[in-house]
Design a protein around this motif. Structure first.
Motif, PDB file in Angstrom:
ATOM      1  N   ARG A   1       5.688  -1.108 -12.499  1.00  0.00           N
ATOM      2  CA  ARG A   1       6.039  -2.612 -12.579  1.00  0.00           C
ATOM      3  C   ARG A   1       7.119  -2.714 -13.388  1.00  0.00           C
ATOM      4  NH1 ARG A   1       3.505  -5.577  -8.892  1.00  0.00           N
ATOM      5  NH2 ARG A   1       1.448  -5.122  -7.925  1.00  0.00           N
TER       6      ARG A   1
ATOM      7  N   VAL B   1       9.801  -2.822  -6.653  1.00  0.00           N
ATOM      8  CA  VAL B   1       9.260  -3.025  -4.954  1.00  0.00           C
ATOM      9  C   VAL B   1       8.808  -2.510  -4.390  1.00  0.00           C
ATOM     10  CG1 VAL B   1      10.450  -2.011  -3.057  1.00  0.00           C
ATOM     11  CG2 VAL B   1      12.417  -3.218  -4.969  1.00  0.00           C
ATOM     12  N   ALA B   2       8.054  -0.732  -4.768  1.00  0.00           N
ATOM     13  CA  ALA B   2       6.842  -0.555  -4.666  1.00  0.00           C
ATOM     14  C   ALA B   2       6.993   1.137  -5.563  1.00  0.00           C
ATOM     15  CB  ALA B   2       6.722   0.150  -3.055  1.00  0.00           C
TER      16      ALA B   2
ATOM     17  N   VAL C   1       7.725  -7.964  -0.626  1.00  0.00           N
ATOM     18  CA  VAL C   1       7.678  -7.005   0.822  1.00  0.00           C
ATOM     19  C   VAL C   1       6.913  -6.840   1.147  1.00  0.00           C
ATOM     20  CG1 VAL C   1      10.196  -6.740  -1.146  1.00  0.00           C
ATOM     21  CG2 VAL C   1       7.170  -5.343  -1.059  1.00  0.00           C
ATOM     22  N   ARG C   2       5.667  -6.802   0.924  1.00  0.00           N
ATOM     23  CA  ARG C   2       4.327  -6.798   1.030  1.00  0.00           C
ATOM     24  C   ARG C   2       3.856  -6.740   2.554  1.00  0.00           C
ATOM     25  NH1 ARG C   2      -0.118  -5.506  -1.872  1.00  0.00           N
ATOM     26  NH2 ARG C   2       0.884  -6.497  -3.895  1.00  0.00           N
TER      27      ARG C   2
ATOM     28  N   PHE D   1       7.204  -3.261   4.157  1.00  0.00           N
ATOM     29  CA  PHE D   1       7.829  -2.437   2.952  1.00  0.00           C
ATOM     30  C   PHE D   1       6.561  -1.625   3.155  1.00  0.00           C
ATOM     31  CE2 PHE D   1      11.720  -3.790   0.960  1.00  0.00           C
ATOM     32  CZ  PHE D   1      12.583  -4.318   1.871  1.00  0.00           C
TER      33      PHE D   1
ATOM     34  N   ILE E   1       5.644   2.651   1.454  1.00  0.00           N
ATOM     35  CA  ILE E   1       6.170   3.953   0.275  1.00  0.00           C
ATOM     36  C   ILE E   1       5.526   4.959   1.020  1.00  0.00           C
ATOM     37  CG2 ILE E   1       4.927   2.718  -1.686  1.00  0.00           C
ATOM     38  CD1 ILE E   1       6.721   4.553  -3.942  1.00  0.00           C
TER      39      ILE E   1
ATOM     40  N   THR F   1      -0.842   3.042  -2.987  1.00  0.00           N
ATOM     41  CA  THR F   1       0.059   1.968  -3.453  1.00  0.00           C
ATOM     42  C   THR F   1       0.156   1.262  -4.128  1.00  0.00           C
ATOM     43  OG1 THR F   1       0.171   1.261  -1.278  1.00  0.00           O
ATOM     44  CG2 THR F   1       1.347   3.442  -0.470  1.00  0.00           C
ATOM     45  N   HIS F   2       1.462   0.545  -4.397  1.00  0.00           N
ATOM     46  CA  HIS F   2       1.387  -0.890  -5.214  1.00  0.00           C
ATOM     47  C   HIS F   2       2.533  -1.393  -4.468  1.00  0.00           C
ATOM     48  CE1 HIS F   2      -1.712   0.196  -7.908  1.00  0.00           C
ATOM     49  NE2 HIS F   2      -1.054   2.141  -7.141  1.00  0.00           N
ATOM     50  N   TYR F   3       2.866  -2.756  -4.343  1.00  0.00           N
ATOM     51  CA  TYR F   3       4.345  -3.204  -3.681  1.00  0.00           C
ATOM     52  C   TYR F   3       4.121  -4.632  -4.608  1.00  0.00           C
ATOM     53  CZ  TYR F   3       3.291   0.211   0.132  1.00  0.00           C
ATOM     54  OH  TYR F   3       3.530   0.820   1.166  1.00  0.00           O
TER      55      TYR F   3
ATOM     56  N   LEU G   1      10.772   5.375   1.325  1.00  0.00           N
ATOM     57  CA  LEU G   1      10.774   3.816   1.284  1.00  0.00           C
ATOM     58  C   LEU G   1      11.122   3.430   3.057  1.00  0.00           C
ATOM     59  CD1 LEU G   1       9.591   1.079   0.199  1.00  0.00           C
ATOM     60  CD2 LEU G   1      11.530   0.506  -0.132  1.00  0.00           C
TER      61      LEU G   1
END
Length: 124
Positions: free
Chosen positions: A106, A48-49, A64-65, A68, A70, A58-60, A81
């Motif tokens: 990931r 998810v993130a 959900v980008r 959401f 994080i 941060t990475h999504y 989250l």
């Protein structure tokens, strides 16, 4: 044994918001990567993130980008989250994860520590 503890899950209507929290129980450790995954019934656990302690990057997941976010609190060793504009397809058990490396993030195998999960249910 380091254990992560999630909180903040629950039932919400579509379009609503929830904030999940994750903190280590019993130990203090410097997680270099904090992540959230989710698993819906009959599906594999998916990314998810993630957030990197080194630069707060941060990475999504694409799904959900923009909805959401994080974040982390260094002093509390806590990862959050924030989930907005929730959809029924976001319904899943959400898992917190942490790792003491700066590497990949990931996949589930990229994380050393895991929480027990918290249920998020979004009704239509």
């Amino acid at each position: 044994q380091v254990q992560l503890v999630e909180s903040g899950g629950g039932l919400v209507q579509a379009g609503g918001s929830l904030r999940l929290s994750c903190a280590p129980s019993g130990h203090t450790f410097p997680p270099y990567t904090g992540g959230w995954f989710r698993q819906a019934p009959g599906k594999e656990r998916e990314f998810v993130a993630a957030i990197k302690w080194s630069d707060s990057s941060t990475h999504y997941a694409q799904s959900v980008r923009g909805r959401f976010a994080i974040s982390r609190d260094n002093a509390k060793n806590t990862v959050y989250l924030q989930m907005d504009s929730l959809r029924p397809e976001d319904t899943a058990v959400y898992y917190c994860a942490a790792d003491r490396t700066f590497g990949a993030f990931r996949l589930t195998r990229d994380y050393e520590y895991w929480g027990q999960g918290t249920q998020v249910t979004v009704s239509s």
